[in-house]
Design an enzyme around this catalytic site. Sequence first.
Site, PDB file in Angstrom:
ATOM      1  N   PHE A 252      16.736  10.730  -0.508  1.00 50.11           N
ATOM      2  CA  PHE A 252      16.547  11.710  -1.395  1.00 50.11           C
ATOM      3  C   PHE A 252      15.215  11.982  -1.610  1.00 50.11           C
ATOM      4  O   PHE A 252      14.811  13.105  -2.394  1.00 50.11           O
ATOM      5  CB  PHE A 252      17.059  11.378  -2.992  1.00 50.11           C
ATOM      6  CG  PHE A 252      18.861  11.651  -3.076  1.00 50.11           C
ATOM      7  CD1 PHE A 252      19.014  12.736  -4.131  1.00 50.11           C
ATOM      8  CD2 PHE A 252      19.627  10.956  -2.518  1.00 50.11           C
ATOM      9  CE1 PHE A 252      20.378  13.030  -3.972  1.00 50.11           C
ATOM     10  CE2 PHE A 252      20.986  11.221  -2.721  1.00 50.11           C
ATOM     11  CZ  PHE A 252      21.211  12.281  -3.355  1.00 50.11           C
TER      12      PHE A 252
ATOM     13  N   ASP B  26      26.491   4.080  -3.073  1.00 49.66           N
ATOM     14  CA  ASP B  26      25.548   3.773  -2.161  1.00 49.66           C
ATOM     15  C   ASP B  26      24.887   2.460  -2.246  1.00 49.66           C
ATOM     16  O   ASP B  26      23.443   2.279  -1.989  1.00 49.66           O
ATOM     17  CB  ASP B  26      24.341   4.871  -2.232  1.00 49.66           C
ATOM     18  CG  ASP B  26      23.929   5.154  -0.940  1.00 49.66           C
ATOM     19  OD1 ASP B  26      24.200   4.633   0.132  1.00 49.66           O
ATOM     20  OD2 ASP B  26      22.622   5.744  -0.792  1.00 49.66           O
TER      21      ASP B  26
ATOM     22  N   ARG C 163      11.182   5.176   1.980  1.00 51.90           N
ATOM     23  CA  ARG C 163      11.842   6.574   1.900  1.00 51.90           C
ATOM     24  C   ARG C 163      13.363   6.453   1.819  1.00 51.90           C
ATOM     25  O   ARG C 163      13.778   5.797   2.548  1.00 51.90           O
ATOM     26  CB  ARG C 163      11.502   7.136   3.267  1.00 51.90           C
ATOM     27  CG  ARG C 163      10.197   7.950   3.238  1.00 51.90           C
ATOM     28  CD  ARG C 163       9.819   8.247   4.848  1.00 51.90           C
ATOM     29  NE  ARG C 163       8.319   8.759   4.638  1.00 51.90           N
ATOM     30  CZ  ARG C 163       8.323  10.133   4.383  1.00 51.90           C
ATOM     31  NH1 ARG C 163       9.142  11.093   4.340  1.00 51.90           N
ATOM     32  NH2 ARG C 163       6.830  10.470   4.546  1.00 51.90           N
ATOM     33  N   GLY C 164      13.908   7.418   0.828  1.00 50.16           N
ATOM     34  CA  GLY C 164      15.456   7.221   1.215  1.00 50.16           C
ATOM     35  C   GLY C 164      15.999   8.705   1.208  1.00 50.16           C
ATOM     36  O   GLY C 164      15.336   9.341   1.456  1.00 50.16           O
TER      37      GLY C 164
END
Length: 946
Positions: free
Chosen positions: A611, A729, A608-609
């Site tokens: 976005f 990032d 999971r990030g």
Amino acid sequence: MGDLKKELALALLLAVISVGFGATDPHDLAILNDFRKGLENPELLKWPSKDDDPCGNKWPCVFCDGSRVSQIQVQGFGLKGPLPQNFNQLSMLSNIGLQKNQFYGPLPSFNGLKNLQYAFLNYNNFTSIPADFFTGLDSLEVLALDGNNLNGSSGWMFPPALSNSAQLTNLTCMSCNLAGPLPDFLGSMSSLSVLSLSGNRLTGRIPASFKGMVLTKFWLNNQMGDGMSGSIDVVTTMTSLNSLWLHGNHFSGTIPDNIGDLSLLQDLNLNGNEFVGLIPKSLADMSLRNLDLNNNNFMGPVPKFKASKVSYSSNQFCLTEEGVACAPQVMALIEFLGAMGYPSRLVSAWTGNDPCEGPWLGLNCRSGDVSVINLPKFDLNGTLSPSLADLISLAEIRLQDNHLSGTIPSNWTGLKSLSLLDLSGNNISPPVPRFSSTVKLSTGGNPLLDGKQSPSSEIGGPSPSDSRSSPTTEPSPSSGNGVRQASTRSKASIIVSTVVPVVSVVVVAFVAIPLSIYLCKKRKRNGQAPSSLVVHPRDPSDPNNLVKIVVANNTNNSTSTASGSGSGSRNYSGFGDSHVIETGNLVISVQVLRNVTNNFSSENELGRGGFGVVYRGELDDGTKIAVKRMESGVISSKALDEFQSEIAVLSKVRHRHLVSLLGYSIAGNERLLVYEYMSEGALSKHLFHWESFKLEPLSWKRRLNIALDVARGMEYLHSLAHQSFIHRDLKSSNILLGDDFRAKVSDFGLVKLAPDGERSVVTRLAGTFGYLAPEYAVTGKITTKADVFSFGVVLMELLTGLMALDEDRSEESQYLAAWFWHIKSDKEKLMAAVDPSLGCKEDISESICIIAELAGHCTAREPTQRPDMGHAVNVLAPLVEKWKPIDDDTEEYSGIDYSLPLNQMVKGWQESEGSDFSYVDLQDSKGSIPSRPTGFADSFTSVDGR
Ligand SMILES: *[C@@H]1O[C@H](CO)[C@@H](O)[C@H](O)[C@H]1NC(C)=O
Ligand SMILES: *[C@@H]1O[C@H](CO)[C@@H](O)[C@H](O)[C@H]1NC(C)=O
Ligand SMILES: *[C@@H]1O[C@H](CO)[C@@H](O)[C@H](O)[C@H]1NC(C)=O
Ligand SMILES: *[C@@H]1O[C@H](CO)[C@@H](O)[C@H](O)[C@H]1NC(C)=O
Ligand SMILES: *[C@@H]1O[C@H](CO)[C@@H](O)[C@H](O)[C@H]1NC(C)=O
């Protein structure tokens, strides 16, 4: 007279105090006794203690010629201690064997040992060598000094006096701390047959004076520091060569065609240099025992090699299969590069066998053929290649404002589609061939042409000033780059204001930052995604395998491939611009992605990030992909056009160390991105959570490789042609590892295009706390140097195994970057901070210090004080190339047993470290060559076949 008296008195004295009158010269005896006395462990010599006649009584290890000592042979006795400084008074010495002991201290001068033929001083702990050591060694044939760290930080070099040793055949001084350029006089030493100088700090070129030397063995490999550089043309004149080791340097240029003149050559190692160009047929045809070409920038086809063992991974070959020709367009372009001396920026970008696929800088295609060459202001040197005449679809050649010289090849006039040729601002010479009147020719600003009547003016071409002032750097709108260009020109900006908590090195503060999102407007797309889609891989044995996605159109059933190799119809009604297809930018149906991810099931969740969630997808044939499902609301339907144009740009960014975006899908609120699948997952998992995932901790070697891979990927992002991409990032959870543990940088969701020229935009604060550069955190101003900062933090994580930010740590060490700055210059503290999971198996202290220093520079507070990524690559590459684990079993403490054949050295590393190292990958455990080398292939291999 007085001297003579003294000598007589001394001799008498010696005779009187000895037990009897011996046959040994008393001076020689005195030196032998001094030698013995100086040792910490003289008993190992087994020399009788109350005896003064080494020659007469034949002391062990001592040989005499009459009453004079001629040889001392004590190799490998474990003797410890210095040598007497008057050693050179053993004037009849012809052969001395002191190798493989622990003699220490300064070497005495050998000045005047005119009978000395063999001197083996190698593998001891001598600390310095006097400048006059080599004077008067008239009979010297063999000198071995390897494995003595002589003369400390300044290093040393053979003085010219050595050139008087005209009979010297073997000169070996591996890891003996030589520094600086090779002296010219070595080239005039006509007896020299073996010159082994590996593992020193040599710099500069192979001197021209080396021309025609009769060397059989010439080893210059693994120079530390800058290493040796320049071309190797001169070695082709050394026709006696049997073994030539040049690996681990910065030699460059092409392999000379006449390399085949080296008919006695058995072993050729060029690994880890900067060689470019095609492999000459003459090299392929040599019957070598070993040929190592790994880790260079060779291009073109891999020829069929006659060598019994050959490896060539990590180059820029168009294909990886031996004996398969490259596409004709590719060959023409390589020749074009060759005429310009293979400029490195283009060499690294022009990879693969299809110039219309992937990031072939400065090229645009139409219908699968190169139509535009757009390389203005590229600092290009050299000449124009007639090979471009073979690119029959060329419409525009824009090479203005370079340093190109020579004439315009006459067969360029045969380019039927050519409409524009801009060579203004170069140094082109006449004659200018006569082009058809449909060609707009610009040749202004070429001093050798100026003032001459140029044919272009006859045919009504633009005047030079016209062409210089026109916006010629702008590619034509028909080209693939048009999307990118259009998007930077017409910006619709939406101002969003929010409050963002900020952690920075210096301040922990809350700063309100107006966030401007520059959103890019794409040209109108008409129509929707095609209604069905079949995904199937190409021939799985093809290492260049990209997932081939065939789009089927409902209305007319025509199909075409995204790989661009075929010339079939690309004109889909309802599917928009043909360049979208050509660049491999793919619309994929949501239904297909639902199916392949098992309806986005949680067991398929990869991570999971910020976005959204990433899912593993598995195609019918087992091919894996990664599907990123954006959270609803991240991209509003209003921003859809911008999203799509961003995707168009991102999908073109292809590099072996960047995770490729393969396609996307939009339907209703679904926004899906399809990426290549990386089997080992995120770096963060392997660094911070290896225990809970029951993984092996990453070895130092793997970490160094990962650091270099990331640096290379980031360097590429930062140096794309006209734009610079800023990642914003970069962090260890965005660095993904493939099954070979090589790294790729992922998540370009936040990458935006920086405007041309001025590389700073105030922009939305992306980035994750802990990795944020202070200026970015505080002002939101971003340059590529913010990525460099993040990279520095990743280096710290690799080194310490600590997360960038961990609130569970004590206050002063919560923020890794800040804490690291406190400890990095204290070697003891630094060593204590090294990730304990690295264990002590590997001797890494030296490279630790280099990485720590680099991490420090990268995280300098002032962005201008940080290096660019190219510097990081330069620092890391030699570590990766040269660093090897110490093998405890070798008796030579240098850790490198140069006497072993290369394949055994390689096997040694394999056994001690597993087979993850790219050099090692080439040899399977049986030592044979696998049919499918890795290396370049990785750059375009999207997913593993099974
Ligand atoms: C000799 O040098 C090696 C390697 O530098 C070192 O490990 C060893 O302790 C030294 N021996 C002595 C006697 O100084
Ligand atoms: C090595 O160092 C010593 C003393 O440190 C110096 O006298 C000598 O000239 C140096 N040797 C060479 C070959 O430069
Ligand atoms: C000189 O070097 C060659 C090649 O390594 C070797 O075969 C030969 O034995 C050496 N000569 C001596 C006297 O060590
Ligand atoms: C062209 O030559 C100049 C001067 O020798 C050099 O600095 C530059 O890097 C060269 N350009 C390329 C692309 O190699
Ligand atoms: C252009 O000239 C080169 C070299 O003379 C030749 O190899 C090439 O085939 C020519 N191409 C055409 C299309 O004439």
